[in-house]
Structure formats: C-alpha cells, structure tokens
Design an enzyme around this catalytic site. Structure first.
Site, PDB file in Angstrom:
ATOM      1  N   TYR A 171      39.842  40.195  37.941  1.00  0.00           N
ATOM      2  CA  TYR A 171      40.893  41.212  37.884  1.00  0.00           C
ATOM      3  C   TYR A 171      42.275  40.567  37.875  1.00  0.00           C
ATOM      4  O   TYR A 171      42.775  40.159  38.935  1.00  0.00           O
ATOM      5  CB  TYR A 171      40.798  42.139  39.100  1.00  0.00           C
ATOM      6  CG  TYR A 171      39.731  43.198  39.027  1.00  0.00           C
ATOM      7  CD1 TYR A 171      38.850  43.279  37.949  1.00  0.00           C
ATOM      8  CD2 TYR A 171      39.598  44.129  40.037  1.00  0.00           C
ATOM      9  CE1 TYR A 171      37.880  44.260  37.888  1.00  0.00           C
ATOM     10  CE2 TYR A 171      38.627  45.121  39.986  1.00  0.00           C
ATOM     11  CZ  TYR A 171      37.779  45.178  38.914  1.00  0.00           C
ATOM     12  OH  TYR A 171      36.812  46.153  38.853  1.00  0.00           O
ATOM     13  N   ILE A 203      29.916  39.311  34.369  1.00  0.00           N
ATOM     14  CA  ILE A 203      31.375  39.346  34.507  1.00  0.00           C
ATOM     15  C   ILE A 203      31.835  40.788  34.460  1.00  0.00           C
ATOM     16  O   ILE A 203      31.436  41.552  33.574  1.00  0.00           O
ATOM     17  CB  ILE A 203      32.035  38.542  33.373  1.00  0.00           C
ATOM     18  CG1 ILE A 203      31.586  37.082  33.403  1.00  0.00           C
ATOM     19  CG2 ILE A 203      33.567  38.640  33.451  1.00  0.00           C
ATOM     20  CD1 ILE A 203      31.873  36.327  32.115  1.00  0.00           C
ATOM     21  N   LYS A 204      32.691  41.145  35.409  1.00  0.00           N
ATOM     22  CA  LYS A 204      33.251  42.491  35.451  1.00  0.00           C
ATOM     23  C   LYS A 204      34.753  42.414  35.204  1.00  0.00           C
ATOM     24  O   LYS A 204      35.469  41.688  35.893  1.00  0.00           O
ATOM     25  CB  LYS A 204      32.988  43.140  36.812  1.00  0.00           C
ATOM     26  CG  LYS A 204      33.634  44.505  36.984  1.00  0.00           C
ATOM     27  CD  LYS A 204      33.505  44.998  38.416  1.00  0.00           C
ATOM     28  CE  LYS A 204      34.238  46.316  38.606  1.00  0.00           C
ATOM     29  NZ  LYS A 204      34.260  46.773  40.019  1.00  0.00           N
ATOM     30  N   VAL A 205      35.229  43.141  34.205  1.00  0.00           N
ATOM     31  CA  VAL A 205      36.660  43.207  33.907  1.00  0.00           C
ATOM     32  C   VAL A 205      37.075  44.662  33.718  1.00  0.00           C
ATOM     33  O   VAL A 205      36.235  45.551  33.610  1.00  0.00           O
ATOM     34  CB  VAL A 205      37.025  42.402  32.640  1.00  0.00           C
ATOM     35  CG1 VAL A 205      36.781  40.916  32.837  1.00  0.00           C
ATOM     36  CG2 VAL A 205      36.254  42.919  31.426  1.00  0.00           C
TER      37      VAL A 205
END
Length: 306
Positions: A171, A203-205
């Site tokens: 983030y 992956i978290k965006v």
C-alpha cells in the site's frame, strides 16, 4: 488437481512442497476452488481503524466468530486476520477454511505522515494456528519503507522454510507521495513489483487510478503509449508489473461503495486479468444476508456467470 492450479504452482519453482501445498489449499478452497481466482475476507480493520469505525455499522461483527462464519458461508478461498481474531476462533473452525495470519499491523491513534507497521504475530503463531499463509503490510512511499522491506524479507524466509505461503499488502503511503499518488497507476504498479521482488506469493494492492505521480514515469507512459485509460487497462498493467502475471495479484475492496460501483470494479479486475479480490469493509459492515448476497455476486462474476 486442475491444470490451471498446476500452472500457477509452476511459477513458484524455488518453493518447497509444504509452501506449494499451502498455496494450493487457498487456490482449491471455496466456490472458486480450482479456477485460479480467489476471494478472501480480510478483517484487520479493528486493529487498523478501531472497533467502532469497523464494526458499529453491523454489531454482530464485534464477535470474532462472525467473520469465520461469514467467510465459510460465502465460500471464500481464505480468511485473513491479526493474531487475536484468529486465536479466538481457530479451534472452533479448524479445517473449515484456510487462514492467513496478518503478522503486521498499524493503528489510527495518531496522524502520521510516514506510517510504519508493528510486528504483532510470528511464524510460530501461524503454524500453531494451522494457517496456510502469513500476511504483512508494506508502505512504499513512507520514510520507514526500507525497514519494512527488511522485516518482511526475514519473516518471509522463516515462513517459506516452514512451508507457509507469503501474502504482502503493498500500500503506497507516506510523505513521499501525494494523496492522489497513493493510488496512481505508476505507483501501484511499482508497489506490485516491489512486493513481487520481496518474494510474495500473493500480492494485494489497491485499484489504480489514471493519475501519474512520478514525472519520470509519466514520460515513459506517454512515450510508450501504455494503455491506462480504463480501469480494465490499468488492472491489466498492474498484473503485468507483477512479473507479467506470474504472481497471484488481488485487489482491495476499499472503503464502502454502492453495489453497482463495487461490482463494476470486479468486472474490470476479471477482464483485466486480475486474480481476484480481498473484500473486508464492503462485506462485514453489512448485515449477514446482504453480505452473503454481495459476495455471491462477486464470486459469480469471477466464475463468468455475470
């Protein structure tokens, strides 16, 4: 095991059988099991934003068991939360859904220009609770980003050695970025690349906007005519930034949105080649029947039924 899951696992050739098995646990679970798409319920907001801001709109959500039940009933691939919430339900719901222990957290008690994350759990905790993966947040753009990179590298090494998968929340945030820059397409793409380079399996965006933050990047985007005019094109570009789609890239559900807006975003993620969504506040802040209906609609989109 379905061909698509074997293909995804083949991208992680340096990992041991334990880690590959745990990635497969997540990919094969729930209503999207075997498709290569994922929907994860994350509930770290009580720590990150405070209990009232997180759960007062739907008071049953103060109870940790509520979130296990919601994720299971909705058919999610996994449930992610900090140590306390997982400890409060891991025994009762053992084996019902893959768990992701969020090992780092930040609180909202102070207004910080350059936020950092505290390590609030361990790989040993994740193993004790039967988790499939550990999660960790980094803030590209913060003055503390290099310390966060070094922490997750060390924790990731331990997790992989013990057969766990690694999920990184990447983030962009901090004094080095404007507010618009936190979700700009160039910075989001950079954040995805950093997480991939740090060894993340998942992956978290955040969903990217058309804004370009860095002047040096703007010149390249314009010169090379990188297509970013629509959300689908921007999603496709962020996927490209995560090793050309060879890392599992999922997108945040973000703050509360009207259903039509949220579902439009889900269509764009699917059409842009994203692997799925991690939806917290947009689900658990609703009454359970409404949350289950929303998650049903999201899953149907990823199944190609809507």
């Amino acid at each position: 095991m379905k061909k698509r899951i074997r293909e995804i696992l083949s991208w992680y050739g340096s990992d041991n059988p334990g880690t590959l098995s745990n990635i497969a646990r997540i990919l094969n679970h729930g209503r999207l099991g075997g498709t290569g798409k994922v929907v994860i319920l994350p509930v770290d907001q009580g720590f990150e934003h405070g209990p009232a801001r997180s759960f007062a709109p739907n008071p049953p959500a103060y109870n940790p068991h509520y979130h296990f039940e919601l994720a299971i009933e909705a058919g999610c691939n996994a449930y992610a939360a900090p140590l306390g919430f997982l400890e409060a339900g891991a025994r009762e719901f053992a084996g019902d859904i893959p768990l992701i222990l969020k090992l780092s957290n930040h609180d909202s008690l102070l207004d910080e220009k350059d936020p950092d994350q505290a390590v609030t759990g361990s790989v040993e905790d994740a193993l004790r609770l039967g988790c499939a993966a550990i999660g960790f947040t980094i803030y590209p753009g913060s003055a503390h980003r290099f310390e966060m990179y070094e922490r997750i590298r060390a924790i990731s090494e331990e997790a992989k050695r013990n057969g766990l998968a690694v999920v990184i929340w990447s983030y962009p945030r901090g004094s080095g970025l404007s507010t618009a820059g936190e979700t700009s397409v160039d910075v989001c793409g950079y954040a995805a690349q950093i997480a991939a380079q740090l060894g993340a399996h998942i992956i978290k965006v955040k969903l990217p906007t058309e804004h370009l933050e860095q002047e040096a990047a703007r010149k390249v985007y314009e010169k090379e005519h990188v297509p970013i005019g629509t959300l689908t094109e921007r999603v496709r570009h962020i996927v490209q930034c995560a090793f050309d789609g060879r890392r599992i890239l999922i997108f945040s559900g973000g703050a509360a949105e009207p259903d039509d807006v949220l579902l439009e975003h889900i269509h764009a993620i699917r059409d842009g080649g994203g692997f799925g969504s991690i939806i917290g506040r947009n689900s658990f802040q609703r009454k359970k029947p409404e949350a289950l209906q929303l998650l049903d609609n999201v899953i149907k989109i990823y199944l190609g039924k809507e």
